[in-house]
Motif scaffolding. Structure first.
Motif, PDB file in Angstrom:
ATOM      1  N   ARG A 186     -23.662 -19.885 -33.316  1.00 49.33           N
ATOM      2  CA  ARG A 186     -23.156 -19.165 -32.154  1.00 49.33           C
ATOM      3  C   ARG A 186     -23.884 -17.849 -31.966  1.00 49.33           C
ATOM      4  N   LEU A 187     -24.018 -17.494 -30.700  1.00 55.15           N
ATOM      5  CA  LEU A 187     -24.606 -16.193 -30.359  1.00 55.15           C
ATOM      6  C   LEU A 187     -23.704 -15.062 -30.824  1.00 55.15           C
ATOM      7  N   GLU A 188     -24.302 -14.003 -31.333  1.00 55.04           N
ATOM      8  CA  GLU A 188     -23.565 -12.785 -31.628  1.00 55.04           C
ATOM      9  C   GLU A 188     -23.585 -11.912 -30.377  1.00 55.04           C
ATOM     10  N   LEU A 189     -22.619 -11.023 -30.244  1.00 55.33           N
ATOM     11  CA  LEU A 189     -22.513 -10.153 -29.083  1.00 55.33           C
ATOM     12  C   LEU A 189     -23.823  -9.402 -28.867  1.00 55.33           C
ATOM     13  N   GLY A 190     -24.403  -9.504 -27.675  1.00 54.46           N
ATOM     14  CA  GLY A 190     -25.635  -8.820 -27.337  1.00 54.46           C
ATOM     15  C   GLY A 190     -26.906  -9.492 -27.816  1.00 54.46           C
ATOM     16  N   GLU A 191     -26.786 -10.646 -28.444  1.00 56.04           N
ATOM     17  CA  GLU A 191     -27.941 -11.342 -29.003  1.00 56.04           C
ATOM     18  C   GLU A 191     -28.539 -12.314 -27.978  1.00 56.04           C
ATOM     19  N   ALA A 192     -29.849 -12.333 -27.856  1.00 52.22           N
ATOM     20  CA  ALA A 192     -30.530 -13.293 -26.989  1.00 52.22           C
ATOM     21  C   ALA A 192     -30.548 -14.659 -27.673  1.00 52.22           C
ATOM     22  N   PRO A 193     -30.555 -15.754 -26.896  1.00 55.97           N
ATOM     23  CA  PRO A 193     -30.589 -17.086 -27.507  1.00 55.97           C
ATOM     24  C   PRO A 193     -31.750 -17.281 -28.476  1.00 55.97           C
ATOM     25  N   GLU A 194     -32.932 -16.759 -28.150  1.00 50.94           N
ATOM     26  CA  GLU A 194     -34.093 -16.892 -29.035  1.00 50.94           C
ATOM     27  C   GLU A 194     -33.880 -16.137 -30.347  1.00 50.94           C
ATOM     28  N   GLU A 195     -33.234 -14.995 -30.283  1.00 58.08           N
ATOM     29  CA  GLU A 195     -32.911 -14.239 -31.503  1.00 58.08           C
ATOM     30  C   GLU A 195     -31.918 -15.018 -32.358  1.00 58.08           C
ATOM     31  N   CYS A 196     -30.951 -15.653 -31.701  1.00 57.27           N
ATOM     32  CA  CYS A 196     -29.942 -16.441 -32.406  1.00 57.27           C
ATOM     33  C   CYS A 196     -30.595 -17.600 -33.154  1.00 57.27           C
ATOM     34  N   VAL A 197     -31.492 -18.322 -32.496  1.00 58.01           N
ATOM     35  CA  VAL A 197     -32.111 -19.486 -33.144  1.00 58.01           C
ATOM     36  C   VAL A 197     -32.947 -19.045 -34.339  1.00 58.01           C
ATOM     37  N   ALA A 198     -33.690 -17.962 -34.211  1.00 58.16           N
ATOM     38  CA  ALA A 198     -34.495 -17.461 -35.331  1.00 58.16           C
ATOM     39  C   ALA A 198     -33.597 -16.997 -36.480  1.00 58.16           C
ATOM     40  N   ARG A 199     -32.508 -16.306 -36.165  1.00 59.60           N
ATOM     41  CA  ARG A 199     -31.569 -15.824 -37.188  1.00 59.60           C
ATOM     42  C   ARG A 199     -30.910 -16.998 -37.906  1.00 59.60           C
ATOM     43  N   GLU A 200     -30.438 -17.980 -37.153  1.00 53.83           N
ATOM     44  CA  GLU A 200     -29.754 -19.128 -37.752  1.00 53.83           C
ATOM     45  C   GLU A 200     -30.695 -19.930 -38.653  1.00 53.83           C
ATOM     46  N   ILE A 201     -31.929 -20.140 -38.217  1.00 55.77           N
ATOM     47  CA  ILE A 201     -32.887 -20.871 -39.057  1.00 55.77           C
ATOM     48  C   ILE A 201     -33.150 -20.086 -40.339  1.00 55.77           C
ATOM     49  N   ARG A 202     -33.313 -18.771 -40.222  1.00 55.84           N
ATOM     50  CA  ARG A 202     -33.547 -17.931 -41.412  1.00 55.84           C
ATOM     51  C   ARG A 202     -32.344 -17.979 -42.356  1.00 55.84           C
ATOM     52  N   GLU A 203     -31.123 -17.876 -41.814  1.00 53.41           N
ATOM     53  CA  GLU A 203     -29.914 -17.905 -42.653  1.00 53.41           C
ATOM     54  C   GLU A 203     -29.723 -19.254 -43.337  1.00 53.41           C
ATOM     55  N   GLU A 204     -30.020 -20.341 -42.637  1.00 53.31           N
ATOM     56  CA  GLU A 204     -29.732 -21.673 -43.149  1.00 53.31           C
ATOM     57  C   GLU A 204     -30.856 -22.261 -44.005  1.00 53.31           C
ATOM     58  N   THR A 205     -32.079 -21.740 -43.857  1.00 54.71           N
ATOM     59  CA  THR A 205     -33.213 -22.368 -44.550  1.00 54.71           C
ATOM     60  C   THR A 205     -34.140 -21.399 -45.278  1.00 54.71           C
ATOM     61  N   ARG A 206     -34.008 -20.113 -45.031  1.00 57.06           N
ATOM     62  CA  ARG A 206     -34.913 -19.063 -45.530  1.00 57.06           C
ATOM     63  C   ARG A 206     -36.291 -19.101 -44.865  1.00 57.06           C
ATOM     64  N   ILE A 207     -36.440 -19.846 -43.786  1.00 53.88           N
ATOM     65  CA  ILE A 207     -37.708 -19.921 -43.063  1.00 53.88           C
ATOM     66  C   ILE A 207     -37.663 -18.954 -41.880  1.00 53.88           C
ATOM     67  N   ASP A 208     -38.662 -18.063 -41.781  1.00 54.89           N
ATOM     68  CA  ASP A 208     -38.797 -17.207 -40.600  1.00 54.89           C
ATOM     69  C   ASP A 208     -39.614 -17.964 -39.566  1.00 54.89           C
ATOM     70  N   VAL A 209     -39.213 -17.842 -38.299  1.00 62.25           N
ATOM     71  CA  VAL A 209     -39.906 -18.558 -37.229  1.00 62.25           C
ATOM     72  C   VAL A 209     -40.154 -17.650 -36.034  1.00 62.25           C
TER      73      VAL A 209
END
Length: 79
Positions: free
Chosen positions: A17-40
Motif C-alpha cells: 500500500r501507498l504511504e501518505l504522500g508517497e508516489a506509486p513509483e516510490e512505493c514499488v521501489a520501497r516494497e521491493i527493497r523491504e521484501e527482497t533487499r533488492i534496490d530498483v
C-alpha cells in the motif's frame, strides 16, 4: 519476473500500500527493497487491472511496473 510466496499460500508480485504522500513509483521501489533487499529503478508501467481477493472479499487495483535492479545484494528467497 519476481514472484513472492504470500500468506494466502499463493505466488504474486511484490507490492503493498501507498504511504501518505508517497508516489506509486516510490512505493514499488520501497516494497521491493523491504521484501527482497533488492534496490530498483522503476522504469515504466506495464499493465493495470482490478483483482478480487476472495478470502478478504476485497477488490484491489494492481499496477505492474518494469524495474531494473541497481544492487548486487543477495535477495531474500520465499520458501
Amino acid at each position: 519476473m519476481l514472484l513472492l510466496h504470500n500468506e494466502r499460500d499463493e505466488w504474486g508480485l511484490p507490492g503493498g500500500r501507498l504511504e501518505l504522500g508517497e508516489a506509486p513509483e516510490e512505493c514499488v521501489a520501497r516494497e521491493i527493497r523491504e521484501e527482497t533487499r533488492i534496490d530498483v529503478d522503476v522504469v515504466e508501467i506495464h499493465d493495470s487491472w482490478m483483482y478480487h481477493i476472495t478470502v478478504a472479499n476485497k477488490d484491489v487495483f494492481i499496477v505492474t511496473y518494469g524495474c531494473l535492479a541497481t544492487t548486487e545484494a543477495t535477495p531474500v528467497v520465499s520458501r
